[in-house]
Design a protein around this motif. Sequence first.
Motif, PDB file in Angstrom:
ATOM      1  N   SER A  13      18.954  -9.027  10.298  1.00 57.46           N
ATOM      2  CA  SER A  13      19.349  -7.822   9.567  1.00 57.46           C
ATOM      3  C   SER A  13      20.055  -8.227   8.289  1.00 57.46           C
ATOM      4  N   LEU A  14      19.926  -7.383   7.266  1.00 56.86           N
ATOM      5  CA  LEU A  14      20.594  -7.617   5.988  1.00 56.86           C
ATOM      6  C   LEU A  14      21.433  -6.402   5.606  1.00 56.86           C
ATOM      7  N   ALA A  15      22.200  -5.905   6.563  1.00 52.83           N
ATOM      8  CA  ALA A  15      23.105  -4.779   6.349  1.00 52.83           C
ATOM      9  C   ALA A  15      24.320  -5.002   7.220  1.00 52.83           C
ATOM     10  N   PRO A  16      25.463  -4.358   6.916  1.00 48.32           N
ATOM     11  CA  PRO A  16      26.641  -4.515   7.774  1.00 48.32           C
ATOM     12  C   PRO A  16      26.333  -4.044   9.193  1.00 48.32           C
ATOM     13  N   GLY A  17      26.917  -4.710  10.169  1.00 47.24           N
ATOM     14  CA  GLY A  17      26.665  -4.299  11.535  1.00 47.24           C
ATOM     15  C   GLY A  17      27.375  -5.155  12.555  1.00 47.24           C
ATOM     16  N   GLU A  18      26.846  -5.134  13.780  1.00 51.41           N
ATOM     17  CA  GLU A  18      27.454  -5.877  14.891  1.00 51.41           C
ATOM     18  C   GLU A  18      26.401  -6.149  15.944  1.00 51.41           C
ATOM     19  N   ILE A  19      26.281  -7.393  16.355  1.00 52.57           N
ATOM     20  CA  ILE A  19      25.486  -7.705  17.545  1.00 52.57           C
ATOM     21  C   ILE A  19      26.303  -7.274  18.753  1.00 52.57           C
ATOM     22  N   SER A  20      25.736  -6.399  19.566  1.00 52.47           N
ATOM     23  CA  SER A  20      26.480  -5.830  20.684  1.00 52.47           C
ATOM     24  C   SER A  20      26.087  -6.396  22.035  1.00 52.47           C
ATOM     25  N   SER A  21      24.815  -6.762  22.193  1.00 51.73           N
ATOM     26  CA  SER A  21      24.357  -7.182  23.519  1.00 51.73           C
ATOM     27  C   SER A  21      23.096  -8.023  23.361  1.00 51.73           C
ATOM     28  N   ILE A  22      23.054  -9.161  24.069  1.00 49.44           N
ATOM     29  CA  ILE A  22      21.869 -10.018  24.081  1.00 49.44           C
ATOM     30  C   ILE A  22      21.502 -10.285  25.539  1.00 49.44           C
ATOM     31  N   TRP A  23      20.240 -10.120  25.860  1.00 48.67           N
ATOM     32  CA  TRP A  23      19.750 -10.356  27.226  1.00 48.67           C
ATOM     33  C   TRP A  23      18.481 -11.208  27.163  1.00 48.67           C
ATOM     34  N   PHE A  24      18.338 -12.104  28.118  1.00 52.89           N
ATOM     35  CA  PHE A  24      17.127 -12.923  28.260  1.00 52.89           C
ATOM     36  C   PHE A  24      16.742 -12.993  29.731  1.00 52.89           C
ATOM     37  N   THR A  25      15.485 -13.259  29.990  1.00 47.43           N
ATOM     38  CA  THR A  25      15.071 -13.886  31.237  1.00 47.43           C
ATOM     39  C   THR A  25      13.910 -14.805  30.912  1.00 47.43           C
ATOM     40  N   TYR A  26      13.780 -15.863  31.673  1.00 43.48           N
ATOM     41  CA  TYR A  26      12.666 -16.811  31.488  1.00 43.48           C
ATOM     42  C   TYR A  26      12.110 -17.120  32.872  1.00 43.48           C
ATOM     43  N   ALA A  27      12.690 -18.065  33.582  1.00 43.40           N
ATOM     44  CA  ALA A  27      12.462 -18.205  35.019  1.00 43.40           C
ATOM     45  C   ALA A  27      13.591 -17.449  35.710  1.00 43.40           C
ATOM     46  N   SER A  28      13.390 -17.102  36.973  1.00 43.29           N
ATOM     47  CA  SER A  28      14.400 -16.301  37.654  1.00 43.29           C
ATOM     48  C   SER A  28      15.683 -17.065  37.927  1.00 43.29           C
ATOM     49  N   ASN A  29      15.663 -18.381  37.744  1.00 45.81           N
ATOM     50  CA  ASN A  29      16.871 -19.162  37.988  1.00 45.81           C
ATOM     51  C   ASN A  29      17.357 -19.931  36.764  1.00 45.81           C
ATOM     52  N   SER A  30      16.702 -19.717  35.600  1.00 50.49           N
ATOM     53  CA  SER A  30      17.064 -20.565  34.471  1.00 50.49           C
ATOM     54  C   SER A  30      16.530 -19.999  33.159  1.00 50.49           C
TER      55      SER A  30
END
Length: 837
Positions: free
Chosen positions: A94-111
Amino acid sequence: MPTVVHRKTLVAIAVLVLALLVPGHASAAPPPALPKGPVGWDTYRTMSALAQLRPGAQLKQFSSFDRTGNNDDGFNGTYSCLRQDDDGCVIAESLAPGEISSIWFTYASNSVAPIGRITVELDGRTVLSGSLQDIVDGKRGAPFVWPLVGNSADTMGGAVIKVPMPYTHSMRVTTEHNPHFYHVAYRQFADATGVRTFDPTDKATDVLQRLRGYGVRDPKPAAPGARTQHTAVALAPGAAVTLPVNGPGRIDQLALRLPQVVAAPAVYDDGRAFAQGGSSFAASISPANEGVRITRRYDAGIAQQRASVTVDGRQAGEWDSGAAAPGGSWAEQTIDVPAAFTAHRSSVRIASTFVSSALDVNEFRYEIHSKIGGEWVRTDIMDVGPNHPSDEAVHGYRITGQTWAGLQNFRYATDAGQVAASDAVLDGLRLRITFDGQTTVDAPVGEFFGSGLGKYASRTLLHSIDTTEDGAFTSWWPMPYRQRAVVELVNTSQVPVGAGDLAVTAAPDGSVSNGLTRGELGYFHATQHRGDTVTGQDWNFLNTQGRGLFYGVTTSMRGHIPPGPVHQMNFLEGDERVYPDGTASPIEYGTGSEDFYESGWYFQDARDGGVEGVPYAMPQAGLVSHENGTDGCQYVCLNAYRLMIGDAVPFGAGVEFDIEHGNRSQMPADYSSTAYWYGQAQPSLKRSDVIDLADDGSRLDHGYSAPGETRTALTSTFEGKADRAPVDGTVATTTGTVTFTARVDQGNQGVRLRRLSDQSKAFQHAAVFVDGQPAGEWYQPLGNTYSRWLEDSFDLPPALTAGRSSVEVRLEPVVGAPAWSGARYSVFSHTLTPPAD
């Protein structure tokens, strides 16, 4: 992909200085910035301000959703990178003022280790870089520790980063390798007023302490003058009881006790066992305690378990299980510790030492209650087991002589008739709350407090259910009112309710009256919706008009998929889609239902044989319960919750928040959901003009100019619910300057531009000017060659628009970016003051 040009102009400062030089503004103070709501760590430090609306912010999201509308949301990583550069896979920018609020991932169920390194850059500076697996494991150190981060053990298959990271003009998130499934939710602000770039050296220990008490303690600061009122709850079918509260002020806590309601018997839990050894942990208690109660959950299938219990080294009692329960069964024991051991202390160390057993001594969960004013109040939870390494670490848990660790799925020995009657009460006893004459809360008490399938332990940041004997159903949502609130319980079930107690804690606050009157605060709402899902139609969490802020939902999903070739949890293949203010494009498009609840792979416990549907609890997301036919569920039933504290969805003219039930909403189910939100009926965002580029008259009327543009016909679809409904239109594209004049409300407190465009080319980028003054950069990294229509929005700060009845907008496409496209510009004016009736 084209090179993205990062401008180093401090837009917010330039806007302010130039605005002061405009005729008519030279001697006047600049208008205030539109409220953004709490920013950065204030998100968690000022949770009493949840009712403050956020017209100066938009929620947006990047995710790996399948651009075709089908179900390849990350399995092959097809749509997971916005682009690849020398640093890896860019997943958010993004190129505007703001805030990263939440990041989520999954890849393998254990890692998530195969994703490699994650790098977060804010305002041109790297604030986080390192192994993603190490970061979600908490190895980075505060503030990136549990529960502001969580790994696959904490979330049953996902990985989260919930640290709020604000920035004044730019952000970029990159992963070393393709991450497959991910979400990045971020807020975009109209200006940078009040925003300071995230400082990774600020450990925010006060925030961590507050969040680690989730489900046990009120996350809000203590309110001066708070007073608690009680009323008995004894209700025949059809009867009601009310408790009025006079203001102005706010309700800070609800606590409901229903002694006749028994805990649901089926529970998944992980734990440990020891023989020649023991365990110990530190527990939080109230300094005002008149004694402490320790409750231990254990596997009663092991006979003659005996262990001595000490509190701070003093003998306090003994666990003694007696004979084994047949076939494996849950049981609980309690030890009451006298005040002489615990008075005036805020924590104690509890130790259990092996004495004897037919095999070993096991432990799965400890609940700690402090006796305050003659009533047992839960003050800590210690959840033991390999799925709770962070909880164990925070409590300083130690074990010696360990003989076993793992997951069990047992039942308590509870009368089936009692359970059925309890479930009927939780479903049929409705909580209704009326604020200043308007009923905005109407939901079954079970689902409102977090558990829609029975009395299961619910542990969230803002509500909880204590399943120990006579444990409380508690809510900490702040609920402001101008003059009067009435809390009501209505028994719509066929089961009489007796011997209950409702306690309402409210605090006087004169400021909320003005805030509600001016429309700066919203009334608390809890909106329930239940019914059978409809093939081809998404399930609706909320569809409302007016202004507001959506904070989350508790959902009860009763699947109707019989055993066979289709997985019985296949309804979880549905994605959430969010449409604020009548936009045709979703501002949030998810990758699966368990992903929305910040888990992964059907809530899978990869450490214990890949078991699916395993409950977990984090402050803002979790799976509360999993039932099957043994529990009265036809096939598979799940109850999950998601709170969105930093990534709440602001809206000024209504919102529709939907979720699919299976891919393209094809799976049959009975759904129930209770949405938590704040709002008022009057909109704060009003359309004041439209520039239709297919209409030459509209172009002429608005002085539209775009030298060198090309006009082409486009037939395509929008993403989301409309991705099977083609729309015809005309798109104008240009690499030259676009100029038009737009009408705005003279009383505006900011203006939002909404562009309808063709997103077949990603990374469209233009500098924005208002009456010749810089307003920021309109940058859209998204692209879709399947559903090409896109509506996206850009906010103009009030410093550039206040007091004007029209503005000249100039868009200068950035050299090297794809041609700027547009079919229509809709212009909306922000007005905080409610319109006259």
